[in-house]
Design a protein around this motif. Structure first.
Motif, PDB file in Angstrom:
ATOM      1  N   GLY A  76       0.815  -1.202   0.000  1.00  0.00           N
ATOM      2  CA  GLY A  76       0.000   0.000   0.000  1.00  0.00           C
ATOM      3  C   GLY A  76       0.847   1.249   0.000  1.00  0.00           C
ATOM      4  N   PHE A  77       0.216   2.366  -0.382  1.00  0.00           N
ATOM      5  CA  PHE A  77       0.970   3.606  -0.550  1.00  0.00           C
ATOM      6  C   PHE A  77       1.505   4.133   0.776  1.00  0.00           C
ATOM      7  CE2 PHE A  77       1.088   8.251  -0.532  1.00  0.00           C
ATOM      8  CZ  PHE A  77       2.028   8.462  -1.521  1.00  0.00           C
ATOM      9  N   VAL A  78       0.632   4.144   1.774  1.00  0.00           N
ATOM     10  CA  VAL A  78       1.033   4.727   3.054  1.00  0.00           C
ATOM     11  C   VAL A  78       2.141   3.903   3.700  1.00  0.00           C
ATOM     12  CG1 VAL A  78       0.226   5.387   5.350  1.00  0.00           C
ATOM     13  CG2 VAL A  78      -1.273   5.674   3.381  1.00  0.00           C
ATOM     14  N   GLU A  79       1.998   2.583   3.570  1.00  0.00           N
ATOM     15  CA  GLU A  79       2.943   1.678   4.221  1.00  0.00           C
ATOM     16  C   GLU A  79       4.294   1.632   3.523  1.00  0.00           C
ATOM     17  OE1 GLU A  79      -0.126   1.154   3.472  1.00  0.00           O
ATOM     18  OE2 GLU A  79      -1.190   0.472   5.252  1.00  0.00           O
TER      19      GLU A  79
ATOM     20  N   LYS B 255      -3.131   2.851  -6.361  1.00  0.00           N
ATOM     21  CA  LYS B 255      -3.072   3.074  -4.912  1.00  0.00           C
ATOM     22  C   LYS B 255      -2.633   4.494  -4.574  1.00  0.00           C
ATOM     23  CE  LYS B 255      -3.023  -1.586  -3.198  1.00  0.00           C
ATOM     24  NZ  LYS B 255      -2.305  -2.710  -2.565  1.00  0.00           N
TER      25      LYS B 255
END
Lengths: 205, 208
Positions: free
Chosen positions: B36-39, B119
């Motif tokens: 994922g993008f945030v991770e 994403k």
């Protein structure tokens, strides 16, 4: 973190269900108004006039709450749409089903806005995915039924149902954006357009 | 933060540097698609690439710069795949069919690339896309609208509402990507042919 009653498998009591529904509704309003990121549990609690602790009692996290929001919107949609389907024949069922989906979003502007804002804000792992397979499956069941019936009685051509459903629901996912559009879009006309599109795509020669 | 030399346009990087940049970008794609993008922190991307975070910082001026380079790379890659596959020489119907097949083909050829790109958008970071791709009416929608308008002008296509047809096409393409992303197994090429058939029937005028 101790005696939490609701794992999703356990049936919540009536009162708990009411409370969960109330919190979910407040979350929807809150997200529709101030956006996904800004809609903190604290703000949602304030709107529901309860303490943040009450929310935490019913929902494990914001993600969990958002999942409930999406499930709520989808389930309400199914409840709205089903009685509006004209079952006299598969083509009529498909058309009326598609128009009912657009009518549903038009009638629930808040839900549309909330879905849009959740989708646009979500990161990975956030629940955002309206593509949660379980919810998708619930949403799509009736449509699959209509398509299968039409293929069976020969009113529809022999297309791949999975792809057709993907195309139809792909088109549905554009509806919240139309509902939020400025200047406003003629939504019933949009519904008729989508109905015409998929009538042509599905009907037998 | 000193001697930094990232700037793809001006200072032409040497072959080794270009290869290293490309490798980091590929690892960023993998990491975002998977976590994922945030991770996808620089540390995680570095780990995936088997380099230190410092190496990434040498090539990219921070995480946003890396993401920007990644988005541009994915879009160029996909464009290079799609463009020669769109057949504009045999009229609007063939153009529409070939364009649908090309976009679905790109989804099959670059699933991780496109999921990573998606994403970023889902994370609300369209600002990391190249300018041309940011608005709702992006290059992809525009490509289809051009073909559809061509067909309507010529009378090959019926007088459908443009917004709904483009929306349905984009939605259908996205849902193919979503199904791949969700790990569903299906014949992507056959799905492409089915979409081509669906939208041929949906668009063509009754005379054709």
């Amino acid at each position: 973190m101790t005696s939490k009653p609701d794992s999703p498998d356990q049936k919540p009591s009536f009162i708990e269900a009411v409370r969960r529904a109330q919190i979910t509704e407040c979350a929807i309003e809150c997200i529709a108004e101030i956006g996904y990121v800004n809609a903190s549990l604290a703000k949602i609690a304030k709107r529901a006039d309860i303490s943040t602790g009450v929310i935490s009692y019913h929902f494990a996290s914001k993600d969990d709450l958002i999942r409930a929001v999406i499930a709520h919107v989808m389930d309400t949609a199914v409840a709205y749409i089903q009685p509006r389907i004209d079952w006299s024949n598969p083509r009529a069922a498909l058309r009326s089903g598609i128009e009912a989906v657009v009518a549903y979003y038009a009638a629930h502007r808040d839900y549309s806005l909330a879905l849009l804002k959740i989708n646009l804000a979500g990161g990975a792992g956030t629940p955002t995915e309206p593509y949660d397979p379980e919810i998708q499956e619930r949403r799509q069941r009736v449509m699959r039924e209509i398509l299968a019936q039409g293929q069976e009685d020969g009113s529809f051509r022999p297309f791949d149902i999975g792809v057709m459903v993907a195309a139809i629901f792909g088109a549905f996912d554009t509806v919240p954006r139309k509902v939020a559009a400025d200047p406003p879009v003629d939504l019933p006309a949009y519904g008729r357009e989508l109905a015409e599109l998929f009538d042509r795509a599905t009907r037998a020669d | 933060m000193s001697l930094k030399k990232e700037n793809s346009d001006q200072s032409k990087p040497g072959i080794v540097e270009a290869a290293r940049r490309a490798q980091i970008i590929e690892c960023a794609i993998e990491t975002i698609a998977e976590t994922g993008f945030v991770e996808a922190s620089l540390a995680r991307i570095a780990q995936q690439a088997g380099v230190s975070t410092g190496v990434i910082s040498y090539y990219f001026d921070g995480r946003d710069a890396l993401m920007r380079a990644m988005a541009a790379h994915v879009l160029t890659t996909v464009q290079v795949f799609i463009q020669p596959r769109v057949d504009l020489s045999r009229g609007p119907r063939a153009a529409l069919q070939s364009a649908l097949a090309a976009f679905v083909g790109a989804t099959a050829a670059y699933p991780k690339h496109l999921v990573a790109l998606w994403k970023i958008a889902m994370a609300g970071r369209l600002d990391l896309y190249p300018t041309d791709y940011r608005p709702m009416e992006n290059a992809r929608s525009r490509a289809f609208r051009n073909i559809l308008e061509w067909g309507q002008r010529e009378g090959t296509f019926r007088a459908f509402d443009m917004v709904s047809m483009v929306g349905a096409i984009i939605g259908a393409l996205d849902s193919i990507l979503m199904r791949l992303n969700a790990g569903q197994q299906f014949d992507v090429e056959a799905a492409g042919r089915e979409l081509a058939e669906i939208f041929d029937r949906a668009t063509r005028s009754d005379q054709t």
